[in-house]
Design an enzyme around this catalytic site. Structure first.
Site, PDB file in Angstrom:
ATOM      1  N   TYR A   1       1.109  -1.254  -0.235  1.00 25.33           N
ATOM      2  CA  TYR A   1       0.035  -0.169   0.280  1.00 25.33           C
ATOM      3  C   TYR A   1       0.679   1.275  -0.377  1.00 25.33           C
ATOM      4  CZ  TYR A   1      -3.327   3.734   1.777  1.00 25.33           C
ATOM      5  OH  TYR A   1      -3.631   5.062   1.636  1.00 25.33           O
TER       6      TYR A   1
ATOM      7  N   GLU B   1      -3.546   7.606  -4.304  1.00 25.98           N
ATOM      8  CA  GLU B   1      -3.097   6.350  -3.332  1.00 25.98           C
ATOM      9  C   GLU B   1      -2.648   5.129  -4.618  1.00 25.98           C
ATOM     10  OE1 GLU B   1      -6.178   4.899   0.296  1.00 25.98           O
ATOM     11  OE2 GLU B   1      -6.569   3.992  -1.801  1.00 25.98           O
TER      12      GLU B   1
END
Ligand code: GDP
Ligand code: MN
Length: 378
Positions: free
Chosen positions: A101, A190
């Site tokens: 992530y 993101e």
């Protein structure tokens, strides 16, 4: 403003972040054509403004163009968390060894832009925060100097990317995502997952960008990419009229000028035991047309049992607001008692205009709120 994955992917690719090839389709036939162009296995991905599409059945892998067409057939029109899928992205499918992530957010608590990374990618970061908070690493960018390359390197090592070449690639991706965030006035950027391929290199499989609405005037090309279909109808209408509107669950519709006064009004409604049905700021200098639109939006909500108008005329003129209320009363679909407090610039003229309208006048904020609450509670 939320961007779709296919739009965000284009932005991050422009900043040099490696992404999978592909395109976007609105029909199964288009999906098939894209799959043919890509050749080999593809991922068919629902384009909706929510995370967790995979778990909801909105992502399917397809080995052939025929299978991609079928998958698109199934996914297009599908309901994911209340949103209808109108487009699918067809992306070259990749096999990978690990999911990471990487995110950039504006952290209001520290008043810094934060880089967030985790070795536990693939699932939503909120989930990791609950189950394995130690696996989340955060680094703040200096507001003046920006994110420094050494910080990006530190982040790489902290999530276990210790191979020199891999850490350098991760750092350059983090720097690029930070740059994309800054230059596009984003609130969030993101990549989840950022995957590690068999040869050790990294690739972005899913990108997400949320833009700051207040910065959109600087990015006309991005503003034009807005997809409203997922927003509540009332919010779209409010935006068209330049009103700031947020729907709430109560029974008292509030029409106020100024965000601060709107919040104070909601507080006072609560103080007297009522529940506001919305936050609505008509802004400074609102004209009659804007006021009429605001009332129309408020009354579209079937929960609204009373309307409370609280206007403090400064730049906004009370007579204009009064005209708007009279205009609105001509076109509104249902009659709801309206308590009106109108003070400030051109107040007397405003009162005169409203004298014939069947309204409940109030002199103070407290009086207006009390009356509105009484009516709403029947
Ligand atoms: P989200 O669930 O809405 O965030 O959608 P993502 O694009 O992040 O996809 C969710 C999951 O689907 C990923 O974590 C992967 O496990 C899987 N996935 C997505 N694209 C691919 C791909 O190209 N190849 C493979 N093998 N899996 C994929
Ligand atoms: Mn994802």
């Amino acid at each position: 403003m939320k961007l779709h994955e296919y739009q965000a992917r284009e932005i991050v690719a422009k900043y040099g972040i490696p992404v999978t090839g592909g395109g976007v389709a609105s029909t199964p036939a288009e999906a098939r054509k894209l799959a043919e162009e890509i050749g080999g296995k593809v991922a068919v991905k629902a384009q909706v403004h929510v995370g967790g599409r995979g778990k909801a059945g909105g992502i399917k892998l397809a080995d052939t163009p025929e299978a991609a067409e079928q998958a698109a057939q199934q996914i297009l029109g599908m309901d994911i968390k209340g949103l209808t899928v109108e487009k699918v992205m067809i992306a070259e499918a990749v096999t990978y060894e690990k999911e990471i992530y990487l995110g950039v957010i504006l952290d209001r608590g520290t008043k810094r832009i934060m880089l967030i990374a985790s070795s536990e990618g693939g699932v939503e970061i909120e989930e990791v925060a609950k189950t394995n908070p130690d696996a989340i690493i955060k680094i703040a960018a200096d507001p003046l100097l920006g994110l420094q390359p050494f910080q990006a390197q530190q982040l790489a090592f902290a999530i276990g990317l210790t191979d020199g070449k891999q850490a350098r690639q991760f750092a350059s991706i983090a720097m690029a995502l930070y740059k994309a965030f800054i230059e596009n006035d984003a609130e969030l950027a993101e990549i989840n997952p950022l995957v590690v391929l068999a040869d050790g290199s990294l690739k972005a499989l899913d990108s997400k960008i949320v833009l700051d609405d207040s910065g959109l005037f600087r990015h006309k090309d991005l503003a034009a990419q807005r997809d409203d279909s997922a927003d509540p109808a009332a919010e779209i209408k409010a935006r068209e009229h330049g009103l700031t509107f947020i729907k709430l669950d109560g029974t008292i519709g509030c029409m106020v000028n100024g965000a601060g006064l709107a919040m104070a009004t909601m507080d006072v409604v609560k103080l007297f035991g009522g529940e506001p049905a919305n936050f609505l700021d008509i802004g400074g200098g609102a004209n009659a047309e804007k006021v009429a639109a605001a009332l129309d939006i408020i009354l579209d909500d079937p929960n609204v049992k009373a309307v409370m108008v609280n206007i403090f005329g400064g730049i906004t003129r009370c007579d204009e607001v009064a005209r708007g209320i009279v205009e609105a009363q001509k076109i509104i679909k249902r009659q709801v008692p309206m308590v009106v407090r109108l003070v400030g610039t051109n107040e007397a003229e405003g009162q005169r205009i409203l004298a014939d309208a069947s309204l409940i006048p109030a002199n103070t904020l407290a009086e207006a709120a009390q009356k509105a609450v009484e009516i709403a509670q029947g």
